[in-house]
Design a protein around this motif. Structure first.
Motif, short mmCIF file in Angstrom:
data_model
loop_
_atom_site.label_atom_id
_atom_site.label_comp_id
_atom_site.label_asym_id
_atom_site.label_seq_id
_atom_site.Cartn_x
_atom_site.Cartn_y
_atom_site.Cartn_z
N GLU B 143 28.46 -9.65 22.08
CA GLU B 143 27.84 -8.76 23.29
C GLU B 143 26.84 -7.83 22.83
OE1 GLU B 143 30.33 -6.91 26.81
OE2 GLU B 143 30.41 -5.74 25.12
N ARG B 144 27.10 -7.08 21.51
CA ARG B 144 25.87 -6.18 21.34
C ARG B 144 24.60 -6.83 20.59
NH1 ARG B 144 28.97 -1.00 19.73
NH2 ARG B 144 27.02 -0.36 18.25
N ALA B 146 23.64 -10.00 21.73
CA ALA B 146 22.95 -10.33 22.94
C ALA B 146 22.21 -9.29 23.57
CB ALA B 146 24.05 -11.09 23.93
N ALA B 147 22.76 -8.09 23.65
CA ALA B 147 21.89 -7.02 23.86
C ALA B 147 20.77 -6.59 23.21
CB ALA B 147 22.85 -6.00 24.34
#
Lengths: 334, 166
Positions: B143-144, B146-147
């Protein structure tokens, strides 16, 4: 072992799908992802068909969506640091409110059972509680209790108690202090050894299940002051204790978990592409419960499963979302 | 505001390792008869993955990760059947602030190059960095990652690292 039968694959998103969320009546399901759209799928006879595609609410990935308990609103949160509220006053869902305040990516959003409160959390380590009054959203609290990125927020099923899960490996429980209307952390749940990605309460709200990068699921039991088990409760606050750890089932990070309010079954979404279902043993001791895996659907998706949710109306119906770009509708039977 | 957002580090301008040690490059892959036989399925192996990442540029020196021995064929594990790839990289100095950026560049290049079926783990060689646990945790958090990859500035820096020189 039970079986998980694929009812339908819903395609349309471009790229990774991060989240799925059922309408409170179970008649439609919303999904969102890196293509910055929200898709609403409705059931028509035996088929699920796309009804609406919501665009232009966010400028970056939409991480999560949540239907309000009345079903008239959708809240969405994004890596663009905003929260969007969609209503259908015009007949169609439109974004008429954007809530700002988080410093960076917003990771999760949840409506309280009465729909009067909204909670959000972010990589900025904070949890925000918003008060909802006739389409007016006011920040009631900024809670800086976690020391890292907060991954998930979920309200208690029947009261205004909030739970959060974080990259700091802990879960926390928050409650409003009625004396000065301040939101306080009343409990910190430590046991996981890596990021806690998600959590879900049971129907009574006296237990919760959490899932983690440490590849385990944990079941936590609430012990109120004066409990029969004799668990001490300092400060007269309930204590949450880990009463069960499910390890050895998942081979990679567990990204999501949902505890069915109707059947008591627990479903997990894992980075090994598999959707698994767990059931409590019938002769299980409440203070030392045992759960067994009743279904493990090999290659449920072709990439990581990011989100799973039981349909709130039809027992056995499950939706999942994956990095492979698909949303899938499943039916579980014993 | 932190410069790389995802990296949570502020100063990336000055050279940290002024005189890095240089290592000899590997020979070209030996082409065997089976490699050219269309009827034989060529499974991914560590050499193939190494050939993808060896020419990544170091963020602060005009040298490749292979020349600095940040990546080595021996530290790449490929399990074709289970779709698993584990790649360990060794920062040139134990407090290198570029370690996350290097790991991210390896990750991005492999994500773009290999089939989506592979689960890619990028980790620091145990014992080679003072914050290896924290960096490994960031690199493993998709998730990090991707961000971070939605951050145009960071993406530009990564693209520079993985661009093959003429």
């Amino acid at each position: 072992m039970g079986t998980l039968e694929l009812r339908q694959s819903l395609t349309g998103h471009r790229g990774r799908v991060w989240n799925v969320c059922w309408h409170p009546l179970g008649s439609c399901v919303a999904s969102c992802g890196e293509d910055k759209t929200i898709r609403i799928w409705v059931s028509k006879g035996s088929q699920w068909v796309i009804k609406t595609i919501l665009t232009e609410g966010h400028t970056r990935t939409i991480r999560e969506i949540a239907w309000s308990p009345c079903g008239n609103y959708i809240a969405s949160v994004s890596f663009d640091a905003t929260v969007a509220i969609w209503d259908k006053k015009s007949g169609q869902f439109e974004c008429n409110t954007t809530l700002e305040g988080h410093e960076n990516e917003v990771k999760s959003v949840s409506w309280s059972c009465g729909g009067q409160l909204l909670a959000t959390c972010s990589r900025d380590k904070s949890v925000w509680v918003w008060e909802v009054n006739d389409d007016d959203y006011e920040c009631a609290a900024v809670i800086n209790a976690h020391s890292q990125d907060v991954k998930k927020v979920r309200w208690h099923p029947t009261s205004d108690i909030l739970a959060s899960a974080s990259y700091d490996n802990s879960l926390k429980i928050f409650k409003e202090d009625t004396a000065d209307s301040d939101w306080l952390c009343v409990s910190t749940l430590t046991s996981h050894t890596s990021t806690v990605w998600s959590l879900s309460f049971n129907s009574a709200g006296d237990r919760l299940a959490s899932c983690s990068d440490d590849r385990t699921v944990k079941i936590w039991q609430e012990y109120k002051p004066g409990n029969e088990a004799g668990i001490s409760t300092p400060n007269d606050e309930p204590v949450w204790k880990c009463v069960c750890t499910l390890s050895g089932y998942h081979t990679r990070t567990i990204y999501d978990i949902d505890w069915c309010k109707k059947t008591g079954l627990i479903v997990t979404a894992c980075g090994d592409d598999i959707v698994r279902i767990f059931k409590e043993e019938s002769d299980s001791d409440p203070n030392q419960p045992t759960f067994s895996m009743v279904c493990s659907n090999e290659t449920s998706h072709t990439q990581d499963v990011n989100s799973v949710q039981w349909n709130p109306a039809e027992p056995g119906l499950v939706a999942s979302a994956s990095d492979d770009g698909e949303v899938k509708i499943w039916f579980y039977s014993d | 505001m932190d410069k790389y957002n995802y990296l949570d580090e502020s100063n990336a301008e000055k050279l940290e390792n002024v005189n890095p040690k240089l290592y000899k490059k590997a020979d070209e892959r030996q082409v065997t008869a089976d490699d050219e036989n269309e009827d034989v399925v060529d499974e991914f192996d560590s050499r193939e993955v190494f050939d993808i990442v060896r020419n990544i540029n170091d963020p602060e020196h005009p040298l490749t990760l292979e020349e600095l021995k940040v990546v080595e064929e021996e530290l790449i594990e490929v399990d074709n059947e289970k779709n698993n790839i584990v790649i360990k990289f060794t920062p040139t100095i134990p407090h290198c602030s570029m370690a996350t950026l290097i790991g991210l560049s390896i990750r991005v290049l492999l994500l773009r190059t290999l089939p989506a079926r592979f689960k890619i783990t990028v980790e620091i060689t145990p014992g080679s960095h003072t914050s290896e646990d924290a960096i490994n945790k960031q690199l493993a958090d998709k998730e990090r990652v991707a961000a971070a990859l939605e951050n145009n500035h960071l993406l530009e820096v990564i693209n520079q690292c993985i661009r093959i020189k003429d």
